[in-house]
Motif scaffolding. Structure first.
Motif, PDB file in Angstrom:
ATOM      1  N   THR A   1       0.855  -1.185   0.000  1.00 42.81           N
ATOM      2  CA  THR A   1       0.000   0.000   0.000  1.00 42.81           C
ATOM      3  C   THR A   1       0.892   1.236   0.000  1.00 42.81           C
ATOM      4  O   THR A   1       2.104   1.143   0.196  1.00 42.81           O
ATOM      5  CB  THR A   1      -0.916   0.028   1.242  1.00 42.81           C
ATOM      6  OG1 THR A   1      -0.097   0.015   2.410  1.00 42.81           O
ATOM      7  CG2 THR A   1      -1.854  -1.160   1.265  1.00 42.81           C
ATOM      8  N   GLN A   2       0.257   2.378  -0.171  1.00 40.47           N
ATOM      9  CA  GLN A   2       1.021   3.617  -0.164  1.00 40.47           C
ATOM     10  C   GLN A   2       1.652   3.814   1.210  1.00 40.47           C
ATOM     11  O   GLN A   2       1.060   3.529   2.242  1.00 40.47           O
ATOM     12  CB  GLN A   2       0.128   4.799  -0.503  1.00 40.47           C
ATOM     13  CG  GLN A   2       0.897   6.081  -0.637  1.00 40.47           C
ATOM     14  CD  GLN A   2       0.026   7.212  -1.150  1.00 40.47           C
ATOM     15  OE1 GLN A   2      -1.100   7.008  -1.549  1.00 40.47           O
ATOM     16  NE2 GLN A   2       0.577   8.402  -1.136  1.00 40.47           N
ATOM     17  N   LEU A   3       2.865   4.308   1.207  1.00 41.45           N
ATOM     18  CA  LEU A   3       3.632   4.508   2.431  1.00 41.45           C
ATOM     19  C   LEU A   3       2.996   5.602   3.281  1.00 41.45           C
ATOM     20  O   LEU A   3       2.840   6.735   2.833  1.00 41.45           O
ATOM     21  CB  LEU A   3       5.075   4.883   2.068  1.00 41.45           C
ATOM     22  CG  LEU A   3       6.075   5.003   3.193  1.00 41.45           C
ATOM     23  CD1 LEU A   3       6.266   3.658   3.884  1.00 41.45           C
ATOM     24  CD2 LEU A   3       7.401   5.504   2.660  1.00 41.45           C
ATOM     25  N   PRO A   4       2.581   5.283   4.526  1.00 41.31           N
ATOM     26  CA  PRO A   4       2.024   6.332   5.385  1.00 41.31           C
ATOM     27  C   PRO A   4       3.149   7.198   5.949  1.00 41.31           C
ATOM     28  O   PRO A   4       4.068   6.703   6.601  1.00 41.31           O
ATOM     29  CB  PRO A   4       1.321   5.541   6.496  1.00 41.31           C
ATOM     30  CG  PRO A   4       2.047   4.249   6.560  1.00 41.31           C
ATOM     31  CD  PRO A   4       2.545   3.974   5.165  1.00 41.31           C
ATOM     32  N   VAL A   5       3.081   8.478   5.676  1.00 42.41           N
ATOM     33  CA  VAL A   5       4.125   9.407   6.103  1.00 42.41           C
ATOM     34  C   VAL A   5       3.457  10.565   6.836  1.00 42.41           C
ATOM     35  O   VAL A   5       2.426  11.077   6.387  1.00 42.41           O
ATOM     36  CB  VAL A   5       4.913   9.933   4.889  1.00 42.41           C
ATOM     37  CG1 VAL A   5       5.992  10.902   5.319  1.00 42.41           C
ATOM     38  CG2 VAL A   5       5.515   8.794   4.108  1.00 42.41           C
ATOM     39  N   ARG A   6       4.060  10.955   7.948  1.00 47.81           N
ATOM     40  CA  ARG A   6       3.556  12.121   8.666  1.00 47.81           C
ATOM     41  C   ARG A   6       3.767  13.356   7.802  1.00 47.81           C
ATOM     42  O   ARG A   6       4.687  13.406   6.987  1.00 47.81           O
ATOM     43  CB  ARG A   6       4.270  12.278  10.003  1.00 47.81           C
ATOM     44  CG  ARG A   6       4.025  11.099  10.936  1.00 47.81           C
ATOM     45  CD  ARG A   6       4.776  11.271  12.202  1.00 47.81           C
ATOM     46  NE  ARG A   6       6.210  11.388  11.873  1.00 47.81           N
ATOM     47  CZ  ARG A   6       7.179  11.332  12.756  1.00 47.81           C
ATOM     48  NH1 ARG A   6       6.904  11.183  14.025  1.00 47.81           N
ATOM     49  NH2 ARG A   6       8.444  11.440  12.399  1.00 47.81           N
ATOM     50  N   SER A   7       2.939  14.352   8.005  1.00 49.52           N
ATOM     51  CA  SER A   7       2.997  15.542   7.157  1.00 49.52           C
ATOM     52  C   SER A   7       4.336  16.269   7.262  1.00 49.52           C
ATOM     53  O   SER A   7       4.819  16.826   6.279  1.00 49.52           O
ATOM     54  CB  SER A   7       1.850  16.496   7.497  1.00 49.52           C
ATOM     55  OG  SER A   7       1.940  16.896   8.853  1.00 49.52           O
ATOM     56  N   GLN A   8       4.980  16.244   8.434  1.00 50.79           N
ATOM     57  CA  GLN A   8       6.271  16.927   8.565  1.00 50.79           C
ATOM     58  C   GLN A   8       7.405  16.136   7.917  1.00 50.79           C
ATOM     59  O   GLN A   8       8.477  16.688   7.678  1.00 50.79           O
ATOM     60  CB  GLN A   8       6.613  17.229  10.032  1.00 50.79           C
ATOM     61  CG  GLN A   8       6.806  16.028  10.900  1.00 50.79           C
ATOM     62  CD  GLN A   8       5.570  15.656  11.694  1.00 50.79           C
ATOM     63  OE1 GLN A   8       4.454  15.929  11.280  1.00 50.79           O
ATOM     64  NE2 GLN A   8       5.765  15.031  12.839  1.00 50.79           N
ATOM     65  N   ASP A   9       7.198  14.855   7.621  1.00 50.63           N
ATOM     66  CA  ASP A   9       8.227  14.038   6.968  1.00 50.63           C
ATOM     67  C   ASP A   9       8.010  13.891   5.469  1.00 50.63           C
ATOM     68  O   ASP A   9       8.848  13.302   4.781  1.00 50.63           O
ATOM     69  CB  ASP A   9       8.275  12.646   7.600  1.00 50.63           C
ATOM     70  CG  ASP A   9       8.847  12.667   8.990  1.00 50.63           C
ATOM     71  OD1 ASP A   9       9.597  13.614   9.305  1.00 50.63           O
ATOM     72  OD2 ASP A   9       8.556  11.738   9.760  1.00 50.63           O
ATOM     73  N   GLU A  10       6.908  14.402   4.955  1.00 50.46           N
ATOM     74  CA  GLU A  10       6.599  14.206   3.544  1.00 50.46           C
ATOM     75  C   GLU A  10       7.623  14.881   2.628  1.00 50.46           C
ATOM     76  O   GLU A  10       8.062  14.305   1.627  1.00 50.46           O
ATOM     77  CB  GLU A  10       5.200  14.730   3.236  1.00 50.46           C
ATOM     78  CG  GLU A  10       4.742  14.376   1.847  1.00 50.46           C
ATOM     79  CD  GLU A  10       3.288  14.730   1.610  1.00 50.46           C
ATOM     80  OE1 GLU A  10       2.874  14.599   0.455  1.00 50.46           O
ATOM     81  OE2 GLU A  10       2.590  15.130   2.548  1.00 50.46           O
TER      82      GLU A  10
END
Length: 161
Positions: A51-60
């Protein structure tokens, strides 16, 4: 001299292949969960399905930078390989492969930036798994870092005799 040129050519091709594998495969970080082994790469999170990699908004932004620099390193490595082949047949004897070495050192710098950002921002941050550790793609990227530096320096000092 022919053996040295052939050796550098083979190592350069191996570096390009390893860069492709480390960028495309999704095994930069590996961990375990209740459902089995989990691996993440630069693009996907894989358990039994990907699945798509879940990334926190500050790490995107950091992840996008790692992706971009890894793609740039592949491009510069392929360009350096093409330049090497072109210069091999067009340069006069005694000339150096300055342009090829410079492009390969730019590739080296791109790998350094990408892997450093990944190390600083994403190492050990798999909050959805236990016991996270680096996968083979991360290690391949560091090996490509070493190879591209060595190849770049060899191109700069190499003379056609």
């Amino acid at each position: 001299m022919l053996v040295l040129l052939a050796g550098i050519f083979v190592v350069h091709i191996a570096t390009v292949i390893m860069l492709f594998v480390s960028t495309i495969a999704n095994v930069w970080m590996v961990g375990s969960s209740n459902f089995g082994m989990i691996s993440t790469g630069l693009w996907l999170l894989c358990n039994k399905t990907c699945t798509q990699l879940p990334v926190r908004s500050q790490d995107e932004a950091s992840l996008k930078a790692v992706q971009a620099f890894m793609i740039l390193s592949i491009i510069f490595s392929v360009v350096a390989l093409v330049l090497f082949i072109m210069q091999l047949f067009t340069l006069e004897k005694g000339k150096r492969f300055y342009m090829t070495g410079a492009v390969m050192l730019v590739c080296w710098m791109c790998i350094l930036i990408a892997v450093s950002i990944y190390t600083a921002r994403f190492t050990g941050t798999m909050w959805y798994s236990t016991n996270p550790h680096h996968g083979y793609c991360f290690i391949l990227a560091w090996i490509c870092f070493c190879f591209s530096f060595i190849i770049g320096i060899l191109y700069l000092v190499l003379r056609k005799k």
